[in-house]
Design a protein around this motif. Structure first.
Motif, mmCIF file in Angstrom:
data_model
loop_
_atom_site.group_PDB
_atom_site.id
_atom_site.type_symbol
_atom_site.label_atom_id
_atom_site.label_comp_id
_atom_site.label_asym_id
_atom_site.label_seq_id
_atom_site.Cartn_x
_atom_site.Cartn_y
_atom_site.Cartn_z
ATOM 1 N N ARG A 142 0.834 -1.207 0.000
ATOM 2 C CA ARG A 142 0.000 0.000 0.000
ATOM 3 C C ARG A 142 0.873 1.263 0.000
ATOM 4 O O ARG A 142 1.915 1.310 0.676
ATOM 5 C CB ARG A 142 -0.932 0.010 1.212
ATOM 6 N N PHE A 143 0.421 2.272 -0.729
ATOM 7 C CA PHE A 143 1.112 3.568 -0.787
ATOM 8 C C PHE A 143 0.058 4.663 -0.699
ATOM 9 O O PHE A 143 -0.900 4.680 -1.470
ATOM 10 C CB PHE A 143 1.901 3.712 -2.089
ATOM 11 N N VAL A 144 0.240 5.580 0.248
ATOM 12 C CA VAL A 144 -0.669 6.711 0.408
ATOM 13 C C VAL A 144 0.126 8.000 0.237
ATOM 14 O O VAL A 144 1.077 8.263 0.981
ATOM 15 C CB VAL A 144 -1.356 6.695 1.789
ATOM 16 N N GLY A 145 -0.245 8.792 -0.762
ATOM 17 C CA GLY A 145 0.385 10.076 -1.012
ATOM 18 C C GLY A 145 -0.532 11.212 -0.602
ATOM 19 O O GLY A 145 -1.712 11.011 -0.313
ATOM 20 N N THR A 146 0.018 12.411 -0.575
ATOM 21 C CA THR A 146 -0.767 13.573 -0.146
ATOM 22 C C THR A 146 -0.799 14.634 -1.229
ATOM 23 O O THR A 146 0.234 15.054 -1.737
ATOM 24 C CB THR A 146 -0.197 14.177 1.145
ATOM 25 N N GLY A 147 -2.010 15.055 -1.544
ATOM 26 C CA GLY A 147 -2.225 16.107 -2.512
ATOM 27 C C GLY A 147 -2.825 17.339 -1.854
ATOM 28 O O GLY A 147 -2.661 17.563 -0.651
ATOM 29 N N SER A 205 -1.886 -1.140 -3.656
ATOM 30 C CA SER A 205 -3.072 -0.412 -3.214
ATOM 31 C C SER A 205 -2.667 1.050 -3.035
ATOM 32 O O SER A 205 -1.692 1.352 -2.340
ATOM 33 C CB SER A 205 -3.585 -0.987 -1.891
ATOM 34 N N PHE A 206 -3.429 1.966 -3.635
ATOM 35 C CA PHE A 206 -3.006 3.368 -3.663
ATOM 36 C C PHE A 206 -4.142 4.308 -3.283
ATOM 37 O O PHE A 206 -5.260 4.201 -3.792
ATOM 38 C CB PHE A 206 -2.497 3.728 -5.066
ATOM 39 N N ALA A 207 -3.850 5.234 -2.374
ATOM 40 C CA ALA A 207 -4.796 6.287 -1.998
ATOM 41 C C ALA A 207 -4.091 7.628 -2.048
ATOM 42 O O ALA A 207 -2.874 7.728 -1.855
ATOM 43 C CB ALA A 207 -5.358 6.036 -0.596
ATOM 44 N N TRP A 208 -4.885 8.665 -2.305
ATOM 45 C CA TRP A 208 -4.343 10.021 -2.465
ATOM 46 C C TRP A 208 -5.163 10.963 -1.586
ATOM 47 O O TRP A 208 -6.336 11.209 -1.850
ATOM 48 C CB TRP A 208 -4.433 10.430 -3.922
ATOM 49 N N ALA A 209 -4.554 11.463 -0.522
ATOM 50 C CA ALA A 209 -5.242 12.344 0.423
ATOM 51 C C ALA A 209 -5.144 13.788 -0.047
ATOM 52 O O ALA A 209 -4.040 14.315 -0.201
ATOM 53 C CB ALA A 209 -4.624 12.210 1.808
ATOM 54 N N PRO A 251 -8.592 9.101 -4.618
ATOM 55 C CA PRO A 251 -8.567 10.373 -3.891
ATOM 56 C C PRO A 251 -9.536 10.393 -2.718
ATOM 57 O O PRO A 251 -10.668 9.914 -2.829
ATOM 58 C CB PRO A 251 -8.979 11.401 -4.961
ATOM 59 N N VAL A 252 -9.086 10.946 -1.605
ATOM 60 C CA VAL A 252 -9.919 11.097 -0.403
ATOM 61 C C VAL A 252 -9.651 12.486 0.183
ATOM 62 O O VAL A 252 -8.498 12.825 0.483
ATOM 63 C CB VAL A 252 -9.606 10.026 0.659
ATOM 64 N N ASN A 253 -10.694 13.273 0.338
ATOM 65 C CA ASN A 253 -10.543 14.588 0.958
ATOM 66 C C ASN A 253 -10.283 14.449 2.446
ATOM 67 O O ASN A 253 -10.976 13.694 3.143
ATOM 68 C CB ASN A 253 -11.810 15.426 0.751
ATOM 69 N N VAL A 254 -9.297 15.189 2.939
ATOM 70 C CA VAL A 254 -9.023 15.255 4.376
ATOM 71 C C VAL A 254 -9.378 16.663 4.818
ATOM 72 O O VAL A 254 -8.632 17.615 4.582
ATOM 73 C CB VAL A 254 -7.558 14.908 4.686
ATOM 74 N N ALA A 255 -10.548 16.790 5.425
ATOM 75 C CA ALA A 255 -11.109 18.097 5.742
ATOM 76 C C ALA A 255 -12.261 17.916 6.723
ATOM 77 O O ALA A 255 -12.653 16.793 7.042
ATOM 78 C CB ALA A 255 -11.600 18.774 4.459
ATOM 79 N N ASN A 263 -19.607 21.520 -2.891
ATOM 80 C CA ASN A 263 -18.374 21.021 -2.305
ATOM 81 C C ASN A 263 -17.519 20.293 -3.338
ATOM 82 O O ASN A 263 -18.031 19.779 -4.333
ATOM 83 C CB ASN A 263 -18.692 20.071 -1.150
ATOM 84 N N CYS A 264 -16.235 20.236 -3.072
ATOM 85 C CA CYS A 264 -15.310 19.502 -3.932
ATOM 86 C C CYS A 264 -15.474 18.010 -3.651
ATOM 87 O O CYS A 264 -15.200 17.543 -2.536
ATOM 88 C CB CYS A 264 -13.873 19.930 -3.654
ATOM 89 N N ASP A 265 -15.920 17.274 -4.655
ATOM 90 C CA ASP A 265 -16.214 15.854 -4.536
ATOM 91 C C ASP A 265 -15.146 15.069 -5.284
ATOM 92 O O ASP A 265 -14.907 15.296 -6.478
ATOM 93 C CB ASP A 265 -17.597 15.563 -5.116
ATOM 94 N N GLU A 266 -14.506 14.113 -4.595
ATOM 95 C CA GLU A 266 -13.408 13.354 -5.191
ATOM 96 C C GLU A 266 -13.810 12.651 -6.484
ATOM 97 O O GLU A 266 -12.984 12.471 -7.385
ATOM 98 C CB GLU A 266 -12.887 12.287 -4.216
#
Length: 302
Positions: free
Chosen positions: A105-110, A157-161, A222-226, A122-125
């Motif tokens: 798994r790799f999780v990056g931050t945007g 497995s990849f996610a982008w916060a 992509p997952v919003n962190v807010a 709202n900004c929807d992924e």
């Protein structure tokens, strides 16, 4: 789980580190400076921009998961910093090396600046398109796209916060909450713009915990962190001076509004809430009170 956390000594990273340790995981913290977090973890002083260092640390640690927070973040400079391109390449090198070393798994931050911000929603992924605005968000989005392709090829497995607007202790003194809190601590007028633009604010401690929860989940994309809560700058600053008991110090409109500033940037947080199963622990007032206390102490020590 063995987790490689980059940017571990940074504004957000120290809180992600604390959350991962609290969850009982084996954490390998990567940073140029030693993280100021107590706990049982391995620290690696690594410059990920140096040739071969990404491959070396991935091969040495052999993480099951990478939570990658490191990037160029100097306040006021990161928007156009030439290092954005270098960090994009270093991130891809780290992800590729981690996959080769057996990571699953790799999780990056945007950033929320990747979005083409809707004026009244709202900004929807999964629905809001992206758009290029600055070298910073352009490099972030290019990195996300390349990571997504790498993940598909390697089975990673990849996610982008996507981070929105964070505040808290140890943030850059020139940022909004810090600058107002410092002025209040000195008993000086807090000069602000008109404050009509609407944003989505989150305490950095909640953001760090959210990133840890995302890394430990199986959620992809992509997952919003807010917080998902819309608040104008004027409302935020008014609440800050009210909590300090110094409403007389607010000076809305004393500074010019920034040209071209988007009127609304607010997150849809259904993925964070329903899939990652994360909800912020801190109310806005609680976070702002802690920020006021931190900057009051910092000013008193000068």
């Amino acid at each position: 789980m063995r987790i490689l956390l980059t940017g571990a000594s940074g504004f957000i990273g120290r809180h992600a580190l604390a959350a991962l340790l609290a969850a009982g995981h084996e954490v390998h913290a990567v940073s140029r400076a030693h993280p100021s977090v107590e706990g049982d973890y391995a620290w690696h002083g690594v410059d990920l921009l140096a040739p071969g260092q990404a491959a070396a640390i991935a091969g040495s640690v052999k993480p099951e998961c990478v939570l990658h927070l490191a990037w160029c973040v100097e306040h006021g400079r990161f928007w156009t910093d030439p290092a954005n391109a270098a960090w994009r390449e270093a991130t891809l090198a780290l992800a590729g090396s981690a996959a080769d070393a057996g990571a699953r798994r790799f999780v990056g931050t945007g950033t929320c600046y990747e979005y083409d911000w809707p004026a009244n929603a709202n900004c929807d992924e999964r629905a809001t398109p992206v758009a290029a605005h600055t070298p910073y968000d352009t490099s972030k989005d290019e990195c996300r796209r390349a990571l997504d392709a790498l993940a598909r090829e390697s089975g990673l497995s990849f996610a982008w916060a996507r981070l929105f607007f964070l505040y808290g202790a140890d943030e850059a003194p020139g940022r909004l909450v810090a600058s107002v809190a410092r002025a209040i601590a000195r008993g000086e007028p807090a000069a602000c713009s008109s404050g009509l633009v609407v944003r989505d604010f989150m305490d950095v401690r909640d953001a760090g915990a959210a990133l840890a929860a995302l890394a430990l989940s199986d959620v992809e994309g992509p997952v919003n962190v807010a917080s998902g809560e819309a608040l104008s700058i004027a409302e935020l600053v008014t609440r800050l001076v009210a909590l300090a008991g110094r409403p007389d110090l607010i000076r809305l409109g004393a500074l010019p509004d920034r040209a071209g500033e988007p009127p609304r940037i607010v997150a849809e947080v259904a993925r964070l809430r329903d899939e990652v199963k994360f909800r912020p622990a801190l109310s806005l007032d609680a976070g702002l009170r802690d920020a006021l206390a931190f900057w009051a102490s910092a000013e008193a020590q000068k």
